[in-house]
Write a protein that holds these residues in place. Structure first.
Motif, PDB file in Angstrom:
ATOM      1  N   LEU A  55      14.942 -11.049  13.244  1.00  0.00           N
ATOM      2  CA  LEU A  55      13.305 -11.614  13.330  1.00  0.00           C
ATOM      3  C   LEU A  55      12.559 -10.578  13.427  1.00  0.00           C
ATOM      4  CD1 LEU A  55      11.872 -14.644  12.663  1.00  0.00           C
ATOM      5  CD2 LEU A  55      11.909 -14.798  14.807  1.00  0.00           C
ATOM      6  N   ALA A  56      12.643  -9.849  14.354  1.00  0.00           N
ATOM      7  CA  ALA A  56      11.428  -8.621  15.256  1.00  0.00           C
ATOM      8  C   ALA A  56      11.169  -7.532  13.873  1.00  0.00           C
ATOM      9  CB  ALA A  56      11.578  -8.507  16.342  1.00  0.00           C
ATOM     10  N   SER A  57      11.810  -7.396  13.484  1.00  0.00           N
ATOM     11  CA  SER A  57      12.302  -6.426  12.677  1.00  0.00           C
ATOM     12  C   SER A  57      11.195  -7.113  11.189  1.00  0.00           C
ATOM     13  CB  SER A  57      13.351  -6.067  11.801  1.00  0.00           C
ATOM     14  OG  SER A  57      13.376  -5.449  10.346  1.00  0.00           O
ATOM     15  N   PHE A  58      11.628  -8.451  11.274  1.00  0.00           N
ATOM     16  CA  PHE A  58      10.957  -9.308   9.887  1.00  0.00           C
ATOM     17  C   PHE A  58       9.598  -9.332   9.819  1.00  0.00           C
ATOM     18  CE2 PHE A  58      10.083 -13.074   7.235  1.00  0.00           C
ATOM     19  CZ  PHE A  58       9.801 -12.299   6.116  1.00  0.00           C
ATOM     20  N   LYS A  59       9.766  -9.609  11.455  1.00  0.00           N
ATOM     21  CA  LYS A  59       7.586  -9.632  12.041  1.00  0.00           C
ATOM     22  C   LYS A  59       7.165  -8.226  10.960  1.00  0.00           C
ATOM     23  CE  LYS A  59       8.351 -13.932  14.597  1.00  0.00           C
ATOM     24  NZ  LYS A  59       8.027 -14.469  15.659  1.00  0.00           N
ATOM     25  N   ASP A  60       7.594  -7.635  11.830  1.00  0.00           N
ATOM     26  CA  ASP A  60       6.936  -6.240  11.225  1.00  0.00           C
ATOM     27  C   ASP A  60       6.750  -5.733   9.823  1.00  0.00           C
ATOM     28  OD1 ASP A  60       7.139  -5.553  14.314  1.00  0.00           O
ATOM     29  OD2 ASP A  60       9.106  -4.240  14.458  1.00  0.00           O
ATOM     30  N   GLN A  61       7.671  -6.137   9.668  1.00  0.00           N
ATOM     31  CA  GLN A  61       8.092  -5.662   8.133  1.00  0.00           C
ATOM     32  C   GLN A  61       6.527  -6.347   7.520  1.00  0.00           C
ATOM     33  OE1 GLN A  61      11.852  -6.357   6.193  1.00  0.00           O
ATOM     34  NE2 GLN A  61      12.351  -4.465   6.707  1.00  0.00           N
ATOM     35  N   CYS A  62       6.317  -7.505   7.726  1.00  0.00           N
ATOM     36  CA  CYS A  62       5.606  -8.897   7.258  1.00  0.00           C
ATOM     37  C   CYS A  62       4.269  -8.198   7.564  1.00  0.00           C
ATOM     38  CB  CYS A  62       5.719  -9.833   7.882  1.00  0.00           C
ATOM     39  SG  CYS A  62       6.736 -10.833   6.715  1.00  0.00           S
ATOM     40  N   ASP A  63       4.177  -7.536   8.788  1.00  0.00           N
ATOM     41  CA  ASP A  63       2.519  -6.796  10.142  1.00  0.00           C
ATOM     42  C   ASP A  63       2.038  -5.738   8.292  1.00  0.00           C
ATOM     43  OD1 ASP A  63       2.187  -9.219  11.207  1.00  0.00           O
ATOM     44  OD2 ASP A  63       3.393  -7.528  12.953  1.00  0.00           O
ATOM     45  N   VAL A  64       3.243  -4.862   8.590  1.00  0.00           N
ATOM     46  CA  VAL A  64       2.447  -3.621   7.066  1.00  0.00           C
ATOM     47  C   VAL A  64       2.542  -3.752   6.037  1.00  0.00           C
ATOM     48  CG1 VAL A  64       4.476  -1.591   6.548  1.00  0.00           C
ATOM     49  CG2 VAL A  64       4.511  -2.189   8.547  1.00  0.00           C
ATOM     50  N   LEU A  65       3.116  -5.013   5.744  1.00  0.00           N
ATOM     51  CA  LEU A  65       3.157  -5.805   3.932  1.00  0.00           C
ATOM     52  C   LEU A  65       1.480  -6.848   4.230  1.00  0.00           C
ATOM     53  CD1 LEU A  65       5.859  -6.865   2.575  1.00  0.00           C
ATOM     54  CD2 LEU A  65       4.666  -5.106   2.176  1.00  0.00           C
ATOM     55  N   ARG A  66       1.318  -6.896   5.742  1.00  0.00           N
ATOM     56  CA  ARG A  66      -0.477  -7.567   5.498  1.00  0.00           C
ATOM     57  C   ARG A  66      -0.982  -6.164   5.553  1.00  0.00           C
ATOM     58  NH1 ARG A  66       1.134 -10.226   9.630  1.00  0.00           N
ATOM     59  NH2 ARG A  66       2.410 -12.218   8.869  1.00  0.00           N
ATOM     60  N   HIS A  67      -1.136  -5.735   6.324  1.00  0.00           N
ATOM     61  CA  HIS A  67      -2.038  -4.433   6.481  1.00  0.00           C
ATOM     62  C   HIS A  67      -2.135  -3.619   4.994  1.00  0.00           C
ATOM     63  CE1 HIS A  67      -2.140  -5.484  10.131  1.00  0.00           C
ATOM     64  NE2 HIS A  67      -1.360  -4.744  10.629  1.00  0.00           N
ATOM     65  N   GLN A  68      -1.217  -3.481   4.773  1.00  0.00           N
ATOM     66  CA  GLN A  68      -1.083  -2.481   2.744  1.00  0.00           C
ATOM     67  C   GLN A  68      -1.737  -3.499   2.040  1.00  0.00           C
ATOM     68  OE1 GLN A  68       2.867  -1.895   2.133  1.00  0.00           O
ATOM     69  NE2 GLN A  68       3.141  -0.175   3.413  1.00  0.00           N
ATOM     70  N   MET A  69      -1.580  -5.070   1.765  1.00  0.00           N
ATOM     71  CA  MET A  69      -2.552  -5.834   0.861  1.00  0.00           C
ATOM     72  C   MET A  69      -3.393  -6.164   1.681  1.00  0.00           C
ATOM     73  SD  MET A  69       0.331  -9.049   0.615  1.00  0.00           S
ATOM     74  CE  MET A  69      -0.679  -9.884  -0.575  1.00  0.00           C
ATOM     75  N   SER A  70      -4.001  -6.245   2.735  1.00  0.00           N
ATOM     76  CA  SER A  70      -5.769  -5.728   3.150  1.00  0.00           C
ATOM     77  C   SER A  70      -6.101  -4.510   2.692  1.00  0.00           C
ATOM     78  CB  SER A  70      -5.737  -6.028   4.756  1.00  0.00           C
ATOM     79  OG  SER A  70      -6.793  -5.857   4.937  1.00  0.00           O
ATOM     80  N   ALA A  71      -5.533  -3.348   2.958  1.00  0.00           N
ATOM     81  CA  ALA A  71      -6.264  -2.382   2.367  1.00  0.00           C
ATOM     82  C   ALA A  71      -6.412  -2.025   0.939  1.00  0.00           C
ATOM     83  CB  ALA A  71      -5.197  -0.406   3.219  1.00  0.00           C
ATOM     84  N   GLU A  72      -5.117  -2.674   0.316  1.00  0.00           N
ATOM     85  CA  GLU A  72      -5.347  -2.522  -0.989  1.00  0.00           C
ATOM     86  C   GLU A  72      -6.063  -3.707  -2.043  1.00  0.00           C
ATOM     87  OE1 GLU A  72      -3.502  -0.738  -3.517  1.00  0.00           O
ATOM     88  OE2 GLU A  72      -2.844   0.601  -1.378  1.00  0.00           O
ATOM     89  N   ALA A  73      -6.867  -4.696  -0.711  1.00  0.00           N
ATOM     90  CA  ALA A  73      -7.683  -5.957  -1.201  1.00  0.00           C
ATOM     91  C   ALA A  73      -8.645  -5.539  -0.862  1.00  0.00           C
ATOM     92  CB  ALA A  73      -7.531  -6.871  -0.051  1.00  0.00           C
ATOM     93  N   THR A  74      -9.370  -4.655  -0.038  1.00  0.00           N
ATOM     94  CA  THR A  74     -10.170  -3.708   0.256  1.00  0.00           C
ATOM     95  C   THR A  74     -10.839  -2.691  -0.943  1.00  0.00           C
ATOM     96  OG1 THR A  74     -10.451  -4.091   2.248  1.00  0.00           O
ATOM     97  CG2 THR A  74     -11.814  -2.113   1.588  1.00  0.00           C
ATOM     98  N   GLU A  75      -9.806  -1.284  -1.592  1.00  0.00           N
ATOM     99  CA  GLU A  75     -10.459  -0.318  -2.199  1.00  0.00           C
ATOM    100  C   GLU A  75     -10.091  -1.745  -3.693  1.00  0.00           C
ATOM    101  OE1 GLU A  75      -9.926   2.530  -4.220  1.00  0.00           O
ATOM    102  OE2 GLU A  75      -9.780   2.488  -2.205  1.00  0.00           O
ATOM    103  N   MET A  76      -9.556  -2.928  -3.575  1.00  0.00           N
ATOM    104  CA  MET A  76      -9.455  -3.318  -5.021  1.00  0.00           C
ATOM    105  C   MET A  76     -10.966  -3.994  -4.984  1.00  0.00           C
ATOM    106  SD  MET A  76      -7.144  -6.117  -7.176  1.00  0.00           S
ATOM    107  CE  MET A  76      -7.356  -7.006  -6.140  1.00  0.00           C
TER     108      MET A  76
END
Length: 128
Positions: A55-76
Motif C-alpha cells: 500500500l505504501a509503495s502504491f501510494k508513492d507511485q500515485c504521488d509520483v503520477l500525481r506530480h507528473q500529471m500536475s507537471a504535464e497539466a502545467t506544460e499543457m
C-alpha cells in the motif's frame, strides 16, 4: 468404618486422578490449538505487513503520477498559451498579407492601365 473411609478416599482419589488426566488432556489439546492459532496470527501479521508495504509503495507511485500529471497539466497550459499567442500572430500576418495582396492587385491594375496608356501614346506617336 475406617475401611469405608479409606474406600471413599480411594474412590475420591481415583475420581481426582481421572479428572486430572482429563484436564491434562484438555490442556494439551488447548495448547495445540493455541500454538496453531499463534502460527496463524503470525502468518496473518506477516501478510498484513506485506500489504502495508504494498500500500505504501502504491501510494508513492500515485504521488509520483500525481506530480507528473500536475507537471504535464502545467506544460499543457503553457503550450496552449503559446499556441494562442502564435495563432494571434498568424492571424495578424494573414490580415497583413491580405491587405498587401489588395494593395498589390490595385497597384498592378494601375500599372497595367498606365502601361496600356503609355503603349497607346507610343503607338500614336509612331503613327504621327
Amino acid at each position: 468404618e475406617i475401611q469405608k473411609e479409606i474406600q471413599q478416599k480411594k474412590s475420591k482419589l481415583e475420581r481426582n486422578k481421572a479428572f486430572l488426566a482429563h484436564e491434562k488432556s484438555n490442556n494439551k489439546q488447548l495448547e495445540v490449538e493455541i500454538t496453531n492459532t499463534d502460527r496463524q496470527l503470525s502468518h496473518i501479521r506477516l501478510e498484513l505487513l506485506d500489504e502495508k508495504k504494498a500500500l505504501a509503495s502504491f501510494k508513492d507511485q500515485c504521488d509520483v503520477l500525481r506530480h507528473q500529471m500536475s507537471a504535464e497539466a502545467t506544460e499543457m497550459s503553457h503550450r496552449r498559451t503559446q499556441l494562442a499567442s502564435l495563432q494571434d500572430a498568424l492571424d495578424e500576418k494573414k490580415h497583413r498579407l491580405m491587405h498587401l495582396e489588395k494593395r498589390y492587385a490595385a497597384s498592378k491594375s494601375k500599372f497595367d492601365v498606365e502601361a496600356m496608356e503609355a503603349q497607346n501614346k507610343e503607338n500614336l506617336a509612331r503613327d504621327a
